[in-house]
Design a protein around this motif. Structure first.
Motif, PDB file in Angstrom:
ATOM      1  N   UNK A   2       0.826  -1.206   0.000  1.00 31.53           N
ATOM      2  CA  UNK A   2       0.000   0.000   0.000  1.00 31.53           C
ATOM      3  C   UNK A   2       0.856   1.250   0.000  1.00 31.53           C
ATOM      4  N   UNK A   3       1.983   1.206   0.723  1.00 35.40           N
ATOM      5  CA  UNK A   3       2.853   2.383   0.798  1.00 35.40           C
ATOM      6  C   UNK A   3       3.533   2.659  -0.541  1.00 35.40           C
ATOM      7  N   UNK A   4       4.000   1.613  -1.212  1.00 40.64           N
ATOM      8  CA  UNK A   4       4.642   1.835  -2.506  1.00 40.64           C
ATOM      9  C   UNK A   4       3.619   2.339  -3.522  1.00 40.64           C
ATOM     10  N   UNK A   5       2.372   1.906  -3.406  1.00 43.72           N
ATOM     11  CA  UNK A   5       1.327   2.401  -4.298  1.00 43.72           C
ATOM     12  C   UNK A   5       1.082   3.889  -4.064  1.00 43.72           C
ATOM     13  N   UNK A   6       1.051   4.312  -2.816  1.00 45.19           N
ATOM     14  CA  UNK A   6       0.872   5.737  -2.509  1.00 45.19           C
ATOM     15  C   UNK A   6       2.045   6.550  -3.050  1.00 45.19           C
ATOM     16  N   UNK A  43       7.419  -6.628  -9.521  1.00 45.64           N
ATOM     17  CA  UNK A  43       8.203  -6.953  -8.336  1.00 45.64           C
ATOM     18  C   UNK A  43       8.179  -8.470  -8.180  1.00 45.64           C
ATOM     19  N   UNK A  44       9.350  -9.079  -8.131  1.00 41.96           N
ATOM     20  CA  UNK A  44       9.421 -10.537  -8.128  1.00 41.96           C
ATOM     21  C   UNK A  44       9.373 -11.145  -6.728  1.00 41.96           C
ATOM     22  N   UNK A  45       9.495 -10.306  -5.699  1.00 42.24           N
ATOM     23  CA  UNK A  45       9.323 -10.808  -4.332  1.00 42.24           C
ATOM     24  C   UNK A  45       8.712  -9.708  -3.484  1.00 42.24           C
ATOM     25  N   UNK A  46       8.097 -10.110  -2.378  1.00 42.42           N
ATOM     26  CA  UNK A  46       7.333  -9.164  -1.568  1.00 42.42           C
ATOM     27  C   UNK A  46       8.202  -8.144  -0.842  1.00 42.42           C
ATOM     28  N   UNK A  47       9.473  -8.449  -0.665  1.00 44.75           N
ATOM     29  CA  UNK A  47      10.347  -7.527   0.042  1.00 44.75           C
ATOM     30  C   UNK A  47      10.927  -6.423  -0.815  1.00 44.75           C
ATOM     31  N   UNK A  48      10.800  -6.529  -2.148  1.00 49.96           N
ATOM     32  CA  UNK A  48      11.443  -5.550  -3.032  1.00 49.96           C
ATOM     33  C   UNK A  48      10.871  -4.150  -2.840  1.00 49.96           C
ATOM     34  N   UNK A  49       9.560  -4.031  -2.789  1.00 49.58           N
ATOM     35  CA  UNK A  49       8.937  -2.723  -2.631  1.00 49.58           C
ATOM     36  C   UNK A  49       9.338  -2.082  -1.307  1.00 49.58           C
ATOM     37  N   UNK A  50       9.397  -2.882  -0.250  1.00 49.86           N
ATOM     38  CA  UNK A  50       9.776  -2.361   1.063  1.00 49.86           C
ATOM     39  C   UNK A  50      11.213  -1.855   1.047  1.00 49.86           C
ATOM     40  N   UNK A  51      12.104  -2.561   0.342  1.00 48.07           N
ATOM     41  CA  UNK A  51      13.505  -2.138   0.252  1.00 48.07           C
ATOM     42  C   UNK A  51      13.619  -0.793  -0.454  1.00 48.07           C
ATOM     43  N   UNK A  52      12.804  -0.592  -1.462  1.00 49.56           N
ATOM     44  CA  UNK A  52      12.821   0.680  -2.181  1.00 49.56           C
ATOM     45  C   UNK A  52      12.302   1.804  -1.292  1.00 49.56           C
ATOM     46  N   UNK A  58      18.978   4.076  -2.992  1.00 53.07           N
ATOM     47  CA  UNK A  58      19.774   2.850  -3.002  1.00 53.07           C
ATOM     48  C   UNK A  58      18.924   1.641  -3.375  1.00 53.07           C
ATOM     49  N   UNK A  59      17.712   1.571  -2.841  1.00 56.40           N
ATOM     50  CA  UNK A  59      16.877   0.389  -3.005  1.00 56.40           C
ATOM     51  C   UNK A  59      16.436   0.140  -4.422  1.00 56.40           C
ATOM     52  N   UNK A  60      16.097   1.194  -5.167  1.00 53.94           N
ATOM     53  CA  UNK A  60      15.619   1.001  -6.540  1.00 53.94           C
ATOM     54  C   UNK A  60      16.713   0.415  -7.418  1.00 53.94           C
ATOM     55  N   UNK A  61      17.910   0.964  -7.313  1.00 56.53           N
ATOM     56  CA  UNK A  61      19.013   0.459  -8.124  1.00 56.53           C
ATOM     57  C   UNK A  61      19.365  -0.969  -7.790  1.00 56.53           C
TER      58      UNK A  61
END
Length: 407
Positions: A2-6, A43-52, A58-61
């Motif tokens: 939800x946060x990455x969507x916002x 996103x291929x895993x659920x943790x990717x969006x949170x890392x970004x 740093x997270x996006x790259x």
């Protein structure tokens, strides 16, 4: 999720981004708009969006490098351009900016990190410039000009634009036969060899890259000019002698603000009384800032792009007269596009040299840098300095005439 969507909803208004989440949900952001990309990512895993979200810069790259973020429609350059074109530097909103608290921490740690002592400087240079020769051959022009080209026409080839860059800089140096030139941060020797070939000047090129030194010396030997164009592995702070001209292209970004005054004092002291210097550097269009964490970690450790105010302030009091300033706004964007296209075309060769994450890292680096010049706050500065206000003609006509003659 939800946060990455916002986050993306606030970021993408023009153009369209379709996001496939790891749990199977799909969200669409923005509206198709002429001139803005339409991109689909997964996103291929659920943790990717949170890392970004934890650290966007740093997270996006890293997510792209390691396949946790995959671009399914368009490519990573389209994705970066979509995000940055919705928030150009001129608007001042900067929706991707870190929180004030995070920026304060980054400012302190970066200030410590950019104290570029001589021993660290050599190590930092090796991190980037001592990569495989083959890599640079795959995406640079034949002369290996690894700095902003000069596009008299955006439709020009990279080769033409890099040749025009050398002519543009040489004209500003107002060289005369028999002059001695110091090239600080000489790269693979292209500028030094060009200046000698066009003007007969004797040139000393200095670098901290052992790999670049080998190539530069070999090129001088092959051209039969090794007695007139010499290259040495030496820090600019340890150069001795006097020179009629100094040129430095794409090296000042590695000096570090703590050493700017040392740089200008050394350059002034190395020049004759009628000496002239041309400094070509990436710079910030606004106030001083910090280098993003991804670039510092993976691409240019110790690197920093200065604000014009930092350059001018560092030179104050040195009695080294600033005689000309030019701001190249879009030229590096065109250059980086050409490098990006060549990198993508050479994907298989780069993966064979290194691996898939390295290729994606290099691709992300070039895409992000290009967007920074097209929509962000980066420009190129060319600054001319002289020890004597009477040395150069009083109008810029000599630059234009000299450049035309060289081109």
């Amino acid at each position: 999720m939800a946060l990455i969507d916002l986050f993306l909803a606030a970021r993408v208004k023009r153009g369209q981004l379709v996001v496939h989440h790891a749990d199977g949900q799909t969200k669409t952001f923005g509206t198709p708009t002429p001139g803005f990309p339409e991109v689909t990512i997964r996103f291929t895993d659920k943790g990717a969006a949170a890392a970004i979200l934890r650290d966007p810069a740093l997270g996006a790259g890293e997510a792209y490098m390691h396949g946790r973020l995959v671009v399914e429609r368009g490519d990573v350059r389209d994705l970066v351009n979509l995000l940055t074109s919705n928030d150009p530097w001129e608007t001042g909103t900067n929706a991707l900016a870190a929180s004030p608290q995070r920026r304060a921490v980054q400012a302190v740690t970066h200030r410590i990190g950019r104290i570029n002592m001589a021993t660290r400087a050599k190590r930092n240079v090796a991190h980037h410039y001592d990569l495989s020769d083959r890599l640079y051959d795959l995406f640079l022009d034949a002369d290996r000009q690894y700095s902003c080209a000069y596009y008299t026409d955006p439709a020009n080839t990279l080769e033409q634009a890099q040749a025009d860059k050398k002519a543009h800089i040489a004209a500003k140096l107002a060289l005369q036969p028999g002059m001695k030139v110091l090239d600080i941060g000489c790269g693979w020797g292209g500028m030094a060899l060009y200046l000698h070939a066009k003007t007969g000047a004797e040139v000393l090129g200095v670098t901290l890259s052992e790999e670049q030194l080998k190539v530069a010396r070999r090129r001088a030997e092959e051209a039969g000019v090794a007695d007139k164009v010499r290259f040495e592995l030496i820090d600019y702070r340890h150069v001795t002698g006097t020179f009629d001209r100094i040129v430095s292209v794409g090296m000042f970004e590695h000096v570090g603000p703590a050493h700017y005054r040392t740089f200008f004092r050394q350059c002034r002291d190395l020049l004759t009384e009628d000496g002239v210097m041309l400094l070509h550097t990436i710079g910030r269009a606004g106030k001083p800032g910090v280098t993003d964490k991804w670039t510092t970690k993976y691409i240019f450790p110790g690197g920093y792009n200065p604000a014009l105010s930092e350059i001018v302030a560092a030179n104050e009091g040195s009695r080294f007269m600033l005689t000309d300033v030019e701001v190249l706004r879009l030229h590096y964007g065109f250059t980086l596009d050409a490098w990006y296209d060549r990198t993508v075309a050479a994907r298989d060769a780069i993966v064979a040299l290194y691996d898939e994450p390295f290729y994606r890292m290099w691709q992300f680096y070039l895409a992000g840098a290009g967007a920074a010049f097209r929509y962000g706050g980066l420009v190129n500065y060319q600054l001319q300095f002289a020890r004597n206000r009477h040395t150069l003609p009083i109008t810029r006509d000599y630059m234009i005439e000299g450049e035309r003659a060289l081109r």
